[in-house]
Structure formats: structure tokens, C-alpha cells
Write a protein that holds these residues in place. Sequence first.
Motif, PDB file in Angstrom:
ATOM      1  N   ARG A 146       0.859  -1.176   0.000  1.00 35.22           N
ATOM      2  CA  ARG A 146       0.000   0.000   0.000  1.00 35.22           C
ATOM      3  C   ARG A 146       0.898   1.229   0.000  1.00 35.22           C
ATOM      4  O   ARG A 146       1.778   1.375   0.857  1.00 35.22           O
ATOM      5  N   GLY A 147       0.646   2.098  -0.953  1.00 34.33           N
ATOM      6  CA  GLY A 147       1.521   3.244  -1.119  1.00 34.33           C
ATOM      7  C   GLY A 147       1.610   4.145   0.087  1.00 34.33           C
ATOM      8  O   GLY A 147       2.694   4.589   0.476  1.00 34.33           O
ATOM      9  N   ASP A 148       0.483   4.415   0.744  1.00 28.92           N
ATOM     10  CA  ASP A 148       0.510   5.319   1.895  1.00 28.92           C
ATOM     11  C   ASP A 148       1.274   4.710   3.062  1.00 28.92           C
ATOM     12  O   ASP A 148       2.036   5.392   3.753  1.00 28.92           O
ATOM     13  N   GLU A 149       1.088   3.392   3.274  1.00 23.77           N
ATOM     14  CA  GLU A 149       1.794   2.735   4.367  1.00 23.77           C
ATOM     15  C   GLU A 149       3.289   2.687   4.104  1.00 23.77           C
ATOM     16  O   GLU A 149       4.099   2.965   5.010  1.00 23.77           O
ATOM     17  N   LYS A 158       2.708  -3.912 -10.985  1.00 21.08           N
ATOM     18  CA  LYS A 158       1.737  -2.924 -10.524  1.00 21.08           C
ATOM     19  C   LYS A 158       1.919  -2.594  -9.045  1.00 21.08           C
ATOM     20  O   LYS A 158       1.670  -1.458  -8.612  1.00 21.08           O
ATOM     21  N   LEU A 159       2.351  -3.592  -8.270  1.00 24.09           N
ATOM     22  CA  LEU A 159       2.512  -3.396  -6.835  1.00 24.09           C
ATOM     23  C   LEU A 159       3.953  -3.116  -6.426  1.00 24.09           C
ATOM     24  O   LEU A 159       4.269  -3.144  -5.235  1.00 24.09           O
ATOM     25  N   ASP A 160       4.808  -2.857  -7.381  1.00 25.71           N
ATOM     26  CA  ASP A 160       6.190  -2.467  -7.069  1.00 25.71           C
ATOM     27  C   ASP A 160       6.203  -0.959  -6.847  1.00 25.71           C
ATOM     28  O   ASP A 160       6.341  -0.169  -7.789  1.00 25.71           O
ATOM     29  N   LEU A 161       6.061  -0.562  -5.593  1.00 24.56           N
ATOM     30  CA  LEU A 161       5.761   0.831  -5.256  1.00 24.56           C
ATOM     31  C   LEU A 161       6.945   1.635  -4.750  1.00 24.56           C
ATOM     32  O   LEU A 161       6.830   2.851  -4.593  1.00 24.56           O
ATOM     33  N   ILE A 162       8.063   0.988  -4.481  1.00 30.27           N
ATOM     34  CA  ILE A 162       9.171   1.707  -3.860  1.00 30.27           C
ATOM     35  C   ILE A 162       9.735   2.788  -4.783  1.00 30.27           C
ATOM     36  O   ILE A 162       9.975   3.937  -4.352  1.00 30.27           O
TER      37      ILE A 162
END
Length: 411
Positions: free
Chosen positions: A226-229, A254-258
Amino acid sequence: MMRDYETIEADTALDTVMRSVAPLAPQTVSTFAALDMVLAEDVFANEDLPPFPCSSKDGFAVIANDTTNPRRLIGEQTAGYIADLQVEPGTCARITTGAPLPPGADAVIMVEYTQEADGMVTMETTVKPRADVRPVGQDIANHQQVLAAGTRLGPQEIGLLASLGYTSVTAYPRPRVAVLSTGNEIVEPDAQPAPGQIRDSNRYTLMAAVQRCGAEPVSLGIGTDRGDELTALVMQGLSTCDALVTSGGVSMGKLDLIKPILETEGQVHFGRVNMKPGKPLTYATVAGKPVFALPGFPVSSLVSFELFVRPALLRMAGHHLVLRPRIPVTLATTLQGDNGRPEFHRAQLTREGGNWVARSTGMQSSARLLSMVGANALLTLPRQDKSFEAGESVMAIMLDYPESEPYPDPS
């Protein structure tokens, strides 16, 4: 939308990292908590050592040129105090190792070369002036420089500082490094993974690697996708630590947010490196602090740490020597080449017939942490179609040896 990063060479990536990090501000620390830290200033003696002439042997304090034999024993001088004695011709005083030399005496004869009876001491040999006497300042002279800035403090340096009364020193602090694992599939090692989950090994591997290079690891736990977390955890780590190391979330999914988080919060210096393993390695600075976003596969993560994070943390801790030794080794078996990317192949080195011989640790999958177990070297294999044949010489990075090379200071 995530940027499409140019793939850069490993040497260029390391240069980018090392040019962006600098030693942390020096601090006053307890001498007895400073093992392996680096001095930030020269240290000078504030007294002579020894501070008084003393005996280096057990025996008798005498006047060397006195020919009287036997001599009258007038008393005893042991270590730790000053006895009320005056050695004159025809007399001597018993003395122990480290004890102050009594006034009047100028030499010590070892007890092995004497006979004592009825308060008299017979000398079986002669001695010269200053024999077995340690003069004032023999070991260290007052105002002498005893340690230079840049010295790594080992047991002997700490003992030396203690002998001079230095209970604190000015040194570069150990970097505090926040370590974060990411991914919905990750659970703690003591948990039973549900279907589709795996235990977190990366965070504990990386914290151990941080500690091994003399820095202080700080666990941020596991961040979900989760991007905010993740943003909150990244900023929490950087608010309390000097650097941040993450694992996972740096590929193209899609979930590689770093990477997007680092793009928003700071400057991403590179996001892809031409190396195997470790291609998705990402490096950024946020609020002037280094962030190493390592791949999620365990081997990729640890190899990337060894090649890029460790040298940076050593420089931040004030070390001058930050690169492991590289030596030529002989391959024991044939290794498959890779025309796509240079490879850092995990290997075991042994000394055979005066040469270093390298043996692969087996299957080199990026997910197979077992390939790092027992490895004491990374073979640096250039990209090529053909195999590397048994008996061929390649270069190896020695993982079990201390750093022996500096990295050039930024110009």
C-alpha cells in the motif's frame, strides 16, 4: 507512472553511490564503546609512559659500578607505591617487575644471577648502568602523537587510549540504518505462512550484513503493498536513521511501489543496473540521506548489499578502505557464460598448490539463498557467449577478507 530507467553498468552505479555519501559528523564517544570505530582527530599523549623509571625484571636494584659483593639488602620495592629506600654503595633493594627504581640505584640484576642469605645478596655477574631499567618515556613521550585521525580502533588502540587516561574520543559514529521488507506475501519467521505467503528472510539477512560492517541496524518491519503505508515507513526510517535499505518492490509490476515513492519524496539516481543478480537495484537520496532499494530475491538483495551498500556505509563511518580485495583465481570447473549481463557468481575459494582455486556453490538462482551459504567470494564474470573453462583465470572479490582498497575521493 513509473519512469523507464536506463540500465547502467555496475562500476557507474558504485561511482554514483560513493560520490553522494560522506562521513557522518564526528561525535564524542566512550573509548570503551568505540571498537572498530574510526578516529576523527589525532590523539597525543598527555604524559610520559612509564612516568617513572621502573624495573623490567624481578631482581635487585643496585648501583652498577659498585664493586661490593655481597651487598646488604635494605628492603623491598614492589609495584604500586614508593618505598622509603635509598640505595647506596654496598647495598641493594629487592624489586619486582614494574616497580619504581629506588633513589640511588641505576640498574637491576635479575634474581636468577644472585644468591641471598642472611640479609646479604651475592651477585654472580656484573651489570651495566640502566640494565633492565625502563626509563621515563621509553614507551611513549609526553606530547607524542600516538594515534592519527582515520585510525580504526581495535583492541590494541583502545588499550593504548586507556593507558593514557582517554576515556572518551572523537570518532565517526556508526551509521544507523533502517531496514524494511516489503510485500503482501511476507510474514515474520515465527509465523506459519498461509497459502501464497513466505517467511521474511531478507530483513534479517540485511540487518546482519549491516551489523557486520559496523553499522547499527534498525528494523522497520514488513510493509504491505500500500503506497501510503510504505511512504510512512520510508519517511519514518529516514527521520530516525542515517540511511535506509529496503528489499522488494523495485521491479516493473503494478505493486512495485518503492521506486514511485522515492521519485516523489527524493531523487532517484539510478533504477536499473547491468548485473546478474541484482538488475532492479535502485538508489535514491531523500532529504540528503541514501536509500538503497534492493531487489526482493534474497541473493540479489545480499549481493547488491555487498557491492554497493557496504562500501557506502563504511565511508559514512569514516573508513578510508572500503573495497574488498580482488584477486585472480583459477576455475576448478567449467561455468556457463552469459552474453546478456556480467555475473557475480557465488563461489568457494581454497588454496591449492600456491594458487586460489574457485568452485561454484551450485545453482545460481537469485532466489536460492543456499548459493550464498559457504561462499567466500564473488567471481566477476564478464558477459560472453562461450563458457568459462576449467583452468581459466577470472577475478574474484574476497568476501571473508577485510577491505584493502580505498575508493577515490570525489573530485
